[in-house]
Design a protein around this motif. Sequence first.
Motif, short mmCIF file in Angstrom:
data_model
loop_
_atom_site.label_atom_id
_atom_site.label_comp_id
_atom_site.label_asym_id
_atom_site.label_seq_id
_atom_site.Cartn_x
_atom_site.Cartn_y
_atom_site.Cartn_z
N GLU A 1 -4.63 11.22 6.35
CA GLU A 1 -3.92 10.02 5.91
C GLU A 1 -3.94 9.90 4.38
N ARG A 2 -5.05 10.18 3.78
CA ARG A 2 -5.14 10.14 2.31
C ARG A 2 -4.33 11.29 1.69
N PHE A 3 -4.32 12.42 2.36
CA PHE A 3 -3.49 13.55 1.92
C PHE A 3 -2.02 13.15 1.99
N ARG A 4 -1.61 12.51 3.07
CA ARG A 4 -0.23 12.02 3.23
C ARG A 4 0.13 11.09 2.09
N ASP A 5 -0.75 10.16 1.77
CA ASP A 5 -0.47 9.21 0.69
C ASP A 5 -0.24 9.92 -0.64
N MET A 6 -1.01 10.96 -0.91
CA MET A 6 -0.85 11.74 -2.13
C MET A 6 0.49 12.46 -2.13
N VAL A 7 0.85 13.09 -1.02
CA VAL A 7 2.12 13.82 -0.94
C VAL A 7 3.29 12.86 -1.10
N GLY B 1 3.31 9.99 -2.50
CA GLY B 1 3.29 9.35 -3.81
C GLY B 1 3.75 10.25 -4.95
N GLY B 2 3.51 11.54 -4.85
CA GLY B 2 3.83 12.39 -5.99
C GLY B 2 4.55 13.69 -5.69
N TYR B 3 4.78 13.97 -4.41
CA TYR B 3 5.36 15.26 -4.06
C TYR B 3 6.49 15.11 -3.03
N ARG B 4 7.34 14.12 -3.20
CA ARG B 4 8.43 13.89 -2.24
C ARG B 4 9.36 15.09 -2.13
N THR B 5 9.46 15.84 -3.21
CA THR B 5 10.31 17.03 -3.20
C THR B 5 9.89 18.01 -2.12
N VAL B 6 8.58 18.23 -1.95
CA VAL B 6 8.12 19.17 -0.92
C VAL B 6 8.09 18.52 0.45
N TYR B 7 8.05 17.20 0.48
CA TYR B 7 8.02 16.47 1.75
C TYR B 7 9.38 16.52 2.46
N ARG B 8 10.46 16.29 1.71
CA ARG B 8 11.80 16.27 2.30
C ARG B 8 12.79 17.02 1.41
N PRO B 9 12.61 18.33 1.25
CA PRO B 9 13.53 19.06 0.39
C PRO B 9 14.90 19.25 1.06
N GLN B 10 15.92 19.32 0.22
CA GLN B 10 17.25 19.68 0.72
C GLN B 10 17.37 21.20 0.86
N LEU C 1 5.25 23.18 4.99
CA LEU C 1 6.53 22.49 4.83
C LEU C 1 7.11 22.07 6.18
N ASP C 2 6.97 22.94 7.19
CA ASP C 2 7.43 22.60 8.54
C ASP C 2 6.66 21.40 9.10
N ALA C 3 5.36 21.37 8.85
CA ALA C 3 4.54 20.24 9.32
C ALA C 3 4.98 18.95 8.64
N PHE C 4 5.32 19.02 7.35
CA PHE C 4 5.83 17.84 6.65
C PHE C 4 7.10 17.33 7.33
N GLN C 5 7.99 18.25 7.71
CA GLN C 5 9.25 17.86 8.33
C GLN C 5 9.02 17.11 9.65
N ARG C 6 7.95 17.44 10.33
CA ARG C 6 7.62 16.78 11.61
C ARG C 6 6.69 15.59 11.43
N ASP C 7 6.35 15.29 10.17
CA ASP C 7 5.35 14.26 9.87
C ASP C 7 4.04 14.52 10.60
N ASP C 8 3.70 15.79 10.73
CA ASP C 8 2.44 16.19 11.36
C ASP C 8 1.41 16.38 10.25
N TRP C 9 0.83 15.28 9.83
CA TRP C 9 -0.10 15.30 8.70
C TRP C 9 -1.41 15.98 9.04
N GLN C 10 -1.79 15.94 10.29
CA GLN C 10 -3.01 16.64 10.74
C GLN C 10 -2.86 18.13 10.49
N GLU C 11 -1.73 18.69 10.93
CA GLU C 11 -1.50 20.13 10.72
C GLU C 11 -1.30 20.45 9.25
N ALA C 12 -0.49 19.66 8.54
CA ALA C 12 -0.23 19.91 7.12
C ALA C 12 -1.53 19.97 6.33
#
Length: 137
Positions: free
Chosen positions: A63-69, A71-80, A36-47
């Motif tokens: 990059e393909r992993f990023r596209d999946m996240v 596309g379908g998992y925005r909640t975990v990408y940028r949670p409040q 989740l921390d890696a998502f916050q930094r847009d560090d897709w390599q680490e995520a």
Amino acid sequence: MRSILARFLVLFGLLLAAFPAAAQEAEIRSTISRQLDAFQRDDWQEAFTYASPVLRQLFGTPERFRDMVLGGYRTVYRPQQVSFRELDLSGQRPVQIVFFIGPDGLAYLAAYEMELQVDGSWRIAGVQMIRAADKAV
């Protein structure tokens, strides 16, 4: 005296049995938190490194992993908000339940299926999102 000693030994045994489960839960939560921390930094390599080998093979690249996240998992990408709930150990693999308030303000429960690696680390083998009626962490 024997009764006290017997009770102590039973209690000590229960504590020892609980310790591995508590350590396992802490390691699982740490793995999810680091992703989740890696998502916050847009560090897709680490995520991408926190995904299980099967998922990494399936997606092939960060990059393909990023596209999946995205596309379908925005909640975990940028949670409040994020709150860890129970760890379910009843199945073949542990499932960590995590409560999220997504960027849309809606509540979700995520069931993270975890996979133990040969090196002792934990990786995320899948995530199932469920819309929750609750709006409190």
